[in-house]
Design a protein around this motif. Structure first.
Motif, PDB file in Angstrom:
ATOM      1  N   VAL A  95      -3.246  -2.324  -2.937  1.00 47.29           N
ATOM      2  CA  VAL A  95      -4.630  -1.941  -2.630  1.00 47.29           C
ATOM      3  C   VAL A  95      -4.279  -0.472  -3.116  1.00 47.29           C
ATOM      4  O   VAL A  95      -3.397   0.157  -2.218  1.00 47.29           O
ATOM      5  CB  VAL A  95      -5.147  -2.166  -1.440  1.00 47.29           C
ATOM      6  CG1 VAL A  95      -6.482  -1.381  -1.323  1.00 47.29           C
ATOM      7  CG2 VAL A  95      -5.537  -3.591  -1.298  1.00 47.29           C
ATOM      8  N   ALA A  96      -4.863   0.007  -3.739  1.00 46.61           N
ATOM      9  CA  ALA A  96      -4.768   1.354  -4.210  1.00 46.61           C
ATOM     10  C   ALA A  96      -5.978   1.899  -4.735  1.00 46.61           C
ATOM     11  O   ALA A  96      -6.790   1.375  -5.114  1.00 46.61           O
ATOM     12  CB  ALA A  96      -3.531   1.697  -5.017  1.00 46.61           C
ATOM     13  N   ALA A 142      -7.761   0.977   4.672  1.00 51.31           N
ATOM     14  CA  ALA A 142      -8.736   0.134   4.193  1.00 51.31           C
ATOM     15  C   ALA A 142      -8.337  -1.465   4.581  1.00 51.31           C
ATOM     16  O   ALA A 142      -9.031  -2.242   5.056  1.00 51.31           O
ATOM     17  CB  ALA A 142      -9.119  -0.098   2.799  1.00 51.31           C
ATOM     18  N   VAL A 143      -6.986  -1.499   4.202  1.00 52.32           N
ATOM     19  CA  VAL A 143      -6.271  -3.052   4.481  1.00 52.32           C
ATOM     20  C   VAL A 143      -6.113  -3.247   5.866  1.00 52.32           C
ATOM     21  O   VAL A 143      -6.376  -4.162   6.426  1.00 52.32           O
ATOM     22  CB  VAL A 143      -4.954  -2.912   3.698  1.00 52.32           C
ATOM     23  CG1 VAL A 143      -4.145  -4.215   4.083  1.00 52.32           C
ATOM     24  CG2 VAL A 143      -5.109  -2.925   2.244  1.00 52.32           C
ATOM     25  N   GLU A 144      -5.784  -2.107   6.703  1.00 49.91           N
ATOM     26  CA  GLU A 144      -5.693  -2.085   8.188  1.00 49.91           C
ATOM     27  C   GLU A 144      -7.019  -2.837   8.881  1.00 49.91           C
ATOM     28  O   GLU A 144      -7.052  -3.276   9.819  1.00 49.91           O
ATOM     29  CB  GLU A 144      -5.133  -0.794   8.431  1.00 49.91           C
ATOM     30  CG  GLU A 144      -3.565  -0.589   8.423  1.00 49.91           C
ATOM     31  CD  GLU A 144      -3.303   0.687   9.137  1.00 49.91           C
ATOM     32  OE1 GLU A 144      -2.036   0.902   9.173  1.00 49.91           O
ATOM     33  OE2 GLU A 144      -4.163   1.467   9.364  1.00 49.91           O
ATOM     34  N   VAL A 153       0.649  -1.082  -0.046  1.00 49.45           N
ATOM     35  CA  VAL A 153      -0.127   0.006  -0.008  1.00 49.45           C
ATOM     36  C   VAL A 153       0.683   1.081  -0.038  1.00 49.45           C
ATOM     37  O   VAL A 153       2.214   1.275   0.340  1.00 49.45           O
ATOM     38  CB  VAL A 153      -0.768  -0.037   1.426  1.00 49.45           C
ATOM     39  CG1 VAL A 153      -1.863  -1.087   1.281  1.00 49.45           C
ATOM     40  CG2 VAL A 153       0.071   0.132   2.436  1.00 49.45           C
ATOM     41  N   LEU A 154       0.250   2.379  -0.441  1.00 55.81           N
ATOM     42  CA  LEU A 154       0.794   3.615  -0.244  1.00 55.81           C
ATOM     43  C   LEU A 154       0.872   3.943   1.374  1.00 55.81           C
ATOM     44  O   LEU A 154      -0.402   4.154   1.760  1.00 55.81           O
ATOM     45  CB  LEU A 154       0.129   4.789  -1.208  1.00 55.81           C
ATOM     46  CG  LEU A 154       0.627   6.117  -0.800  1.00 55.81           C
ATOM     47  CD1 LEU A 154       2.009   6.437  -1.420  1.00 55.81           C
ATOM     48  CD2 LEU A 154      -0.161   6.907  -1.875  1.00 55.81           C
ATOM     49  N   ASN A 155       1.892   4.397   1.866  1.00 58.51           N
ATOM     50  CA  ASN A 155       2.068   4.708   3.350  1.00 58.51           C
ATOM     51  C   ASN A 155       1.083   6.059   3.593  1.00 58.51           C
ATOM     52  O   ASN A 155       1.246   7.091   2.779  1.00 58.51           O
ATOM     53  CB  ASN A 155       3.406   4.862   3.767  1.00 58.51           C
ATOM     54  CG  ASN A 155       3.318   5.228   5.179  1.00 58.51           C
ATOM     55  OD1 ASN A 155       2.781   4.573   6.017  1.00 58.51           O
ATOM     56  ND2 ASN A 155       4.159   6.021   5.829  1.00 58.51           N
ATOM     57  N   GLY A 156       0.233   5.852   4.647  1.00 59.79           N
ATOM     58  CA  GLY A 156      -0.503   7.208   4.698  1.00 59.79           C
ATOM     59  C   GLY A 156      -1.851   7.309   3.919  1.00 59.79           C
ATOM     60  O   GLY A 156      -2.586   8.315   4.304  1.00 59.79           O
ATOM     61  N   LYS A 194       2.262  -6.985  10.076  1.00 54.61           N
ATOM     62  CA  LYS A 194       3.460  -7.177   9.643  1.00 54.61           C
ATOM     63  C   LYS A 194       3.402  -7.576   8.110  1.00 54.61           C
ATOM     64  O   LYS A 194       4.334  -7.372   7.282  1.00 54.61           O
ATOM     65  CB  LYS A 194       4.326  -8.428  10.338  1.00 54.61           C
ATOM     66  CG  LYS A 194       3.533  -9.784  10.148  1.00 54.61           C
ATOM     67  CD  LYS A 194       4.577 -10.821  10.717  1.00 54.61           C
ATOM     68  CE  LYS A 194       4.039 -12.190  10.618  1.00 54.61           C
ATOM     69  NZ  LYS A 194       4.862 -12.962  11.524  1.00 54.61           N
ATOM     70  N   ASN A 195       2.174  -7.969   7.505  1.00 53.85           N
ATOM     71  CA  ASN A 195       1.757  -8.299   6.351  1.00 53.85           C
ATOM     72  C   ASN A 195       1.516  -7.202   5.669  1.00 53.85           C
ATOM     73  O   ASN A 195       1.632  -7.200   3.950  1.00 53.85           O
ATOM     74  CB  ASN A 195       0.966  -9.366   6.314  1.00 53.85           C
ATOM     75  CG  ASN A 195       1.141 -10.791   6.466  1.00 53.85           C
ATOM     76  OD1 ASN A 195       2.315 -11.050   6.377  1.00 53.85           O
ATOM     77  ND2 ASN A 195       0.158 -11.782   6.995  1.00 53.85           N
ATOM     78  N   ILE A 196       1.465  -5.964   5.891  1.00 55.12           N
ATOM     79  CA  ILE A 196       1.082  -4.754   5.309  1.00 55.12           C
ATOM     80  C   ILE A 196       2.609  -4.185   4.869  1.00 55.12           C
ATOM     81  O   ILE A 196       3.166  -3.661   5.883  1.00 55.12           O
ATOM     82  CB  ILE A 196       0.180  -3.855   5.928  1.00 55.12           C
ATOM     83  CG1 ILE A 196      -0.989  -4.485   6.443  1.00 55.12           C
ATOM     84  CG2 ILE A 196      -0.135  -2.591   5.191  1.00 55.12           C
ATOM     85  CD1 ILE A 196      -2.222  -3.748   7.230  1.00 55.12           C
ATOM     86  N   LYS A 197       2.539  -4.242   3.779  1.00 60.00           N
ATOM     87  CA  LYS A 197       4.044  -3.452   3.331  1.00 60.00           C
ATOM     88  C   LYS A 197       3.805  -2.113   2.846  1.00 60.00           C
ATOM     89  O   LYS A 197       3.215  -1.823   1.935  1.00 60.00           O
ATOM     90  CB  LYS A 197       4.656  -4.220   2.235  1.00 60.00           C
ATOM     91  CG  LYS A 197       5.077  -5.923   2.899  1.00 60.00           C
ATOM     92  CD  LYS A 197       5.963  -6.606   2.036  1.00 60.00           C
ATOM     93  CE  LYS A 197       7.350  -6.002   2.197  1.00 60.00           C
ATOM     94  NZ  LYS A 197       8.177  -6.810   1.115  1.00 60.00           N
ATOM     95  N   LYS A 198       4.229  -0.967   3.549  1.00 53.94           N
ATOM     96  CA  LYS A 198       3.956   0.419   3.155  1.00 53.94           C
ATOM     97  C   LYS A 198       5.098   1.053   2.297  1.00 53.94           C
ATOM     98  O   LYS A 198       6.242   0.878   2.647  1.00 53.94           O
ATOM     99  CB  LYS A 198       3.930   1.383   4.341  1.00 53.94           C
ATOM    100  CG  LYS A 198       2.901   0.511   5.266  1.00 53.94           C
ATOM    101  CD  LYS A 198       2.760   1.156   6.600  1.00 53.94           C
ATOM    102  CE  LYS A 198       1.655   0.543   7.607  1.00 53.94           C
ATOM    103  NZ  LYS A 198       1.624   0.943   8.994  1.00 53.94           N
ATOM    104  N   PHE A 199       4.774   1.730   1.100  1.00 60.93           N
ATOM    105  CA  PHE A 199       5.828   2.283   0.308  1.00 60.93           C
ATOM    106  C   PHE A 199       5.412   3.807   0.260  1.00 60.93           C
ATOM    107  O   PHE A 199       4.309   4.173   0.476  1.00 60.93           O
ATOM    108  CB  PHE A 199       5.561   1.642  -1.040  1.00 60.93           C
ATOM    109  CG  PHE A 199       6.191   0.230  -1.013  1.00 60.93           C
ATOM    110  CD1 PHE A 199       7.421  -0.205  -1.231  1.00 60.93           C
ATOM    111  CD2 PHE A 199       4.952  -0.831  -0.632  1.00 60.93           C
ATOM    112  CE1 PHE A 199       7.778  -1.560  -1.204  1.00 60.93           C
ATOM    113  CE2 PHE A 199       5.695  -2.191  -0.587  1.00 60.93           C
ATOM    114  CZ  PHE A 199       6.904  -2.562  -0.787  1.00 60.93           C
TER     115      PHE A 199
END
Length: 270
Positions: free
Chosen positions: A189-190, A155-157, A146-149, A165-170
């Motif tokens: 997810v975007a 939505a994924v949270e 996901v895009l951080n912030g 830990k499975n949410i990777k933020k970029f």
């Protein structure tokens, strides 16, 4: 005597020329002074909303911002600063407005002023062809970029839990999608406009877009302003409604998305 008269005429002519030059420079300076500049910041890594095309800013938001600024009597000076810096620039007052597919949320409204909604969006899921992920519930136990912030992250949270830990933020969606291409995650997810555009332009990646409107709420983009800057907000709200009415918004929307926007629905959100 004749020489004196001629000389005097030459001197008078010189003064007239100089006076004329002086008036011309003054007029140009006045025009520059009267031109209002609207300093706008964006994150040009979000095609088709905003991106760099051969070193130039392009995208729906860019054309929209220019049209709104012009309608309000400004010249838009738009600068790419990145996602997180965008909010810092607006909050500090160094930029007057931020236009970058920023979803209106209660949390953000506590910190910024928002214009009336100008764009309807829904988060979607990007996955490889043949993926077992068919809706947001299937993200459980999967690695998601996901895009951080972003509201996509939020939505994924809701599905996986905050700080899972499975949410990777970029820092941008380009990196998030690159992670999916390298099999580092199972899904991205975007915003729907972003993933739809990516799939259209990159058919060889064999990605598909999944819409889950029952679990991903509709969102509305707004222009952001420094908290308390209600005067500029009112000016641009009026300009946004003006381009809704005069057909300019529809023209820009159709150019970028090939369909007509539901302007009446957007106006109902005000």
């Amino acid at each position: 005597m004749k020489k004196i008269i001629v000389s005097w005429m030459l001197i008078c002519s010189l003064f007239i020329v100089l006076a004329g030059c002086g008036n011309s420079q003054s007029s140009e300076g006045s025009d520059t002074k009267d031109t209002k500049v609207l300093k706008v910041v964006t994150n040009a890594e979000y095609a088709p909303m905003e991106y760099m095309d051969k070193g130039e800013l392009a995208g729906f938001d860019i054309d929209f911002a220019k049209a709104v600024a012009e309608e309000a009597g400004y010249k838009a000076e738009i600068t790419h600063v990145g996602w997180d810096p965008l909010f810092v620039e607006v909050d500090s007052g160094r930029a007057q407005a931020g236009v970058s597919a920023v979803s209106i949320s209660e949390e953000r409204q506590e910190q910024y002023e928002f214009s009336v909604p100008y764009f309807l969006s829904t988060n979607k899921i990007l996955v490889p062809e043949g993926s077992t992920i068919k809706n947001s519930a299937d993200l459980e136990g999967k690695k998601v970029a996901v895009l951080n912030g972003s509201t996509g992250m939020m939505a994924v949270e809701k599905v996986l839990g905050i700080n899972n830990k499975n949410i990777k933020k970029f820092e941008n969606n380009v990196l998030a999608i690159q992670e999916l291409k390298q099999n580092g995650v199972d899904a991205v997810v975007a915003d729907g406009a972003v993933v739809d555009e990516y799939v259209k332009n990159n058919p060889n990646d064999n990605f598909v877009v999944i819409e889950d409107a029952s679990n991903f709420d509709s969102e509305f983009y707004g222009v952001i302003f420094q908290k308390g800057n209600t005067e500029l907000k009112a000016e641009l709200d009026e300009a946004i409604n003006a381009i809704f009415e005069n057909g300019k918004y529809e023209e820009i929307y159709e150019e970028w998305f090939g369909v007509k926007p539901d302007i009446e629905y957007l106006k109902e959100q005000q």
